[in-house]
Structures are given as structure tokens and as C-alpha cells.
Design a protein around this motif. Sequence first.
Motif, PDB file in Angstrom:
ATOM      1  N   LYS A 135      -0.482   2.189  -3.120  1.00  0.00           N
ATOM      2  CA  LYS A 135      -0.680   2.665  -1.752  1.00  0.00           C
ATOM      3  C   LYS A 135      -1.838   1.959  -1.063  1.00  0.00           C
ATOM      4  O   LYS A 135      -1.761   1.632   0.121  1.00  0.00           O
ATOM      5  CB  LYS A 135      -0.930   4.172  -1.791  1.00  0.00           C
ATOM      6  CG  LYS A 135      -0.958   4.836  -0.426  1.00  0.00           C
ATOM      7  CD  LYS A 135      -1.028   6.345  -0.579  1.00  0.00           C
ATOM      8  CE  LYS A 135      -0.964   7.033   0.770  1.00  0.00           C
ATOM      9  NZ  LYS A 135      -0.961   8.517   0.613  1.00  0.00           N
ATOM     10  N   LYS A 139      -0.587   0.429   2.900  1.00  0.00           N
ATOM     11  CA  LYS A 139      -0.643   1.806   3.402  1.00  0.00           C
ATOM     12  C   LYS A 139       0.470   2.107   4.400  1.00  0.00           C
ATOM     13  O   LYS A 139       0.976   3.230   4.456  1.00  0.00           O
ATOM     14  CB  LYS A 139      -2.008   2.065   4.038  1.00  0.00           C
ATOM     15  CG  LYS A 139      -3.147   2.074   3.027  1.00  0.00           C
ATOM     16  CD  LYS A 139      -4.484   2.376   3.693  1.00  0.00           C
ATOM     17  CE  LYS A 139      -5.612   2.388   2.649  1.00  0.00           C
ATOM     18  NZ  LYS A 139      -6.922   2.675   3.282  1.00  0.00           N
ATOM     19  N   LYS A 140       0.874   1.125   5.182  1.00  0.00           N
ATOM     20  CA  LYS A 140       1.908   1.347   6.184  1.00  0.00           C
ATOM     21  C   LYS A 140       3.234   1.758   5.533  1.00  0.00           C
ATOM     22  O   LYS A 140       3.985   2.560   6.086  1.00  0.00           O
ATOM     23  CB  LYS A 140       2.099   0.090   7.029  1.00  0.00           C
ATOM     24  CG  LYS A 140       3.034   0.283   8.221  1.00  0.00           C
ATOM     25  CD  LYS A 140       3.053  -0.936   9.114  1.00  0.00           C
ATOM     26  CE  LYS A 140       4.007  -0.761  10.283  1.00  0.00           C
ATOM     27  NZ  LYS A 140       3.646   0.383  11.142  1.00  0.00           N
ATOM     28  N   GLU A 143       3.602   5.555   5.100  1.00  0.00           N
ATOM     29  CA  GLU A 143       3.492   6.449   6.254  1.00  0.00           C
ATOM     30  C   GLU A 143       4.687   7.401   6.305  1.00  0.00           C
ATOM     31  O   GLU A 143       5.836   6.987   6.200  1.00  0.00           O
ATOM     32  CB  GLU A 143       3.421   5.631   7.551  1.00  0.00           C
ATOM     33  CG  GLU A 143       2.106   4.902   7.728  1.00  0.00           C
ATOM     34  CD  GLU A 143       2.060   4.110   9.030  1.00  0.00           C
ATOM     35  OE1 GLU A 143       3.043   4.199   9.806  1.00  0.00           O
ATOM     36  OE2 GLU A 143       1.063   3.418   9.269  1.00  0.00           O
ATOM     37  N   GLY A 144       4.398   8.706   6.452  1.00  0.00           N
ATOM     38  CA  GLY A 144       5.460   9.703   6.514  1.00  0.00           C
ATOM     39  C   GLY A 144       5.826  10.300   5.176  1.00  0.00           C
ATOM     40  O   GLY A 144       6.637  11.239   5.125  1.00  0.00           O
ATOM     41  N   SER A 147       1.530  12.853   0.131  1.00  0.00           N
ATOM     42  CA  SER A 147       0.353  12.171  -0.417  1.00  0.00           C
ATOM     43  C   SER A 147       0.417  11.999  -1.930  1.00  0.00           C
ATOM     44  O   SER A 147      -0.315  11.186  -2.490  1.00  0.00           O
ATOM     45  CB  SER A 147      -0.915  12.939  -0.038  1.00  0.00           C
ATOM     46  OG  SER A 147      -0.864  14.262  -0.544  1.00  0.00           O
ATOM     47  N   ARG A 248       8.070  -0.437   5.505  1.00  0.00           N
ATOM     48  CA  ARG A 248       8.425   0.971   5.750  1.00  0.00           C
ATOM     49  C   ARG A 248       9.846   1.115   6.294  1.00  0.00           C
ATOM     50  O   ARG A 248      10.598   2.005   5.888  1.00  0.00           O
ATOM     51  CB  ARG A 248       7.424   1.576   6.727  1.00  0.00           C
ATOM     52  CG  ARG A 248       7.688   3.038   7.089  1.00  0.00           C
ATOM     53  CD  ARG A 248       6.561   3.598   7.939  1.00  0.00           C
ATOM     54  NE  ARG A 248       6.817   4.971   8.352  1.00  0.00           N
ATOM     55  CZ  ARG A 248       7.426   5.302   9.484  1.00  0.00           C
ATOM     56  NH1 ARG A 248       7.832   4.349  10.319  1.00  0.00           N
ATOM     57  NH2 ARG A 248       7.622   6.571   9.795  1.00  0.00           N
TER      58      ARG A 248
END
Length: 333
Positions: A135, A139-140, A143-144, A147, A248
Motif C-alpha cells: 500500500k 496508495k492510489k 483508494e476506496g 484499511s 485502481r
Amino acid sequence: MAELLRPFRLRGCGGPQKFGVAAGSLRGLLRKGCRLLQLPLAGSRLCLYEDGTELTESYFRALPPQTELVLLGPGESWRGCASDIERLLAAFCSQQGAVVEAARRLLTDERAPYRQKLLADLIHNLSENILAEDKEDDKKWFEGLESRFKNKSSYLRHSCESRMRGYMREVTGFISNVHPAARDAYRGIIDLMADKLKSVKYNGCYFDRREEEEAARLCTAEGWFSCQGPFDRDNCPCKHSINPYSNRESRILFSTWNLDHIIEKKRAVVPELAEAVKTRDGREVNWEYFYQLLFTLDNLKLVHIACHKKTNHNLSCDKTRIYRKRKQTYEIS
């Protein structure tokens, strides 16, 4: 009588630069082109840019003015527009960063919507971070997502597990259609299948690029997955492919791909299992055969949603594999 000169657009096969050359014969055009591009006359030839058709004198005389031609030196070949595409792909692979930067500069001044989209898609695709796993490194991509997912493989394993759990729920839910006298035996087979699925982590290894033994049957290097086409064809006609590790958008799109049962789960496999339990008459149901049909690549193909046929496949289970001989035990006196 002097030959009537006609203009042509001429280029070599090693680059995109074009030259205007006028000639009245194929030999004259070939001679001028060789001087211009510094190629030996012996062994050189001319062909059409669009499809690589080699020119003869009679063919040359039928060409309209401004036809785009390619001059080939000894040993060179031209396969039409495909050759240009190959050259562009080679440039993208070898100078990816420079291509992205150049495309960004072009995009800032571009006003045509279609060209804007092409440039934006190019930048997006060449900016993929396929090799990143954790991650912190992409990080992108996360997204969504919840965690709890710390790397890409863990999420894709979870996604696969969710599909397999869904198949298991369908098998369990069919119990109301099973003959009442056979429901206990049906539940027993469900329990065996559930234990098997748990032991292999719900086939999650199919989507872990570190565990390639089974995944190699569905994907190529670094997580690329190819559509295996409609159930009645060998290959996907549209050559769909995807790498859910790349970005993503690809990760989201991959969730719409289907794991298609070749011998259909609802129409064939589960009803056949219920019938086998009902009519076993002392025989042992070969539950592992049904497990293979429901949960493994023996009967599952990864298919782009456009290639997933919802019509009846008209395929049935192998009647010779529905039952198996009971294992005999012998007492030692």
C-alpha cells in the motif's frame, strides 16, 4: 518522349520522416529514393505503406499521385501499418518515461476531444505501477478499499474468496430442492466441500502472483489475465486482457470479469449432484468430481463480461464420474 512525372510520398522503414519525390517510372522513383535515403540500388525495392504490397512497373503506373510508399533496403521488410505500430510499441517500452512526459506536454495544448482522450489514456496506461505490491508504494490503487488490506495480493485473494463463498452459498441454498430423504447426505457432501475449500484458502492462490503454480493457467507474467473467450470457442475474439495490479481503474474493472462455469453450475452441476444423492442406492457419490466442477479451473474460465454467454451451454456432467467405488476395508485376524 519524356516520362510524365507524378508526385509520391516516400519514407524508409526505419523512421517516420516523409519526402516528396516525383518520378515517371518505378525504376526512376527507386533510383531517386535510394540516393535520397542513401541506400544501395541493388536489392532495394518499393512497397505500399498501408499493406506492404511490393510494386511492379504496371502496378506503379496505376497508382494515384501522392500515394505513400516505403523504400526497403536489402533484407528489410514492411508489413504495412502494423510495422509502424510495432515501432511505436518498442519506443514506449524502451523510453516509457520520456513518452509520458511528451504526451503530457502535448495534452496541455490539445483542444480536439478525441485526441485529448487518446493522450490521457496513453498517459494513464504508461503510468501504471504494476510491480508495486504494498500500500505504501501505490496508495492510489487502494483508494476506496478497507484499511485492513495492506497489499494488492491480499485484496485480490479476498475477492476470489468472496466469489467462491458465493458459489458455496448457492450449493447450500439448493437443499430445499433436494428430496427430503436425501437431505442429510446432501448436507454431508456440503460439509466435505466446505472443509476442502477452507484447506485451500478458497482458491485464493489463483490471484496471488507469488503462488504461480495454479495462477499460470489463467495469467501471464506479473499478473496479466487474458479472457478465455466464450465457452464454445478456444480464444477470445476481442483479445481482452487486464492487469488488476496496474492501477485502481483496472482493479475495479477486473471485478466485472466473470469466472464462467463451462458445465453450468445452476443448470447442470448442482441439480446433478442433488439427483446423484437421491438415487445413490448404496453407491458413494463422487463429491470431489462435483467439487472440481464447482470450484476449480477444471471447469472455470476467466471471461470478460462481454464474452460471458448467459445462454444454455448444453453441457452435462460426465455420468461415469458421478459415483465411485467404495473403499474396501479388511479385518486382520
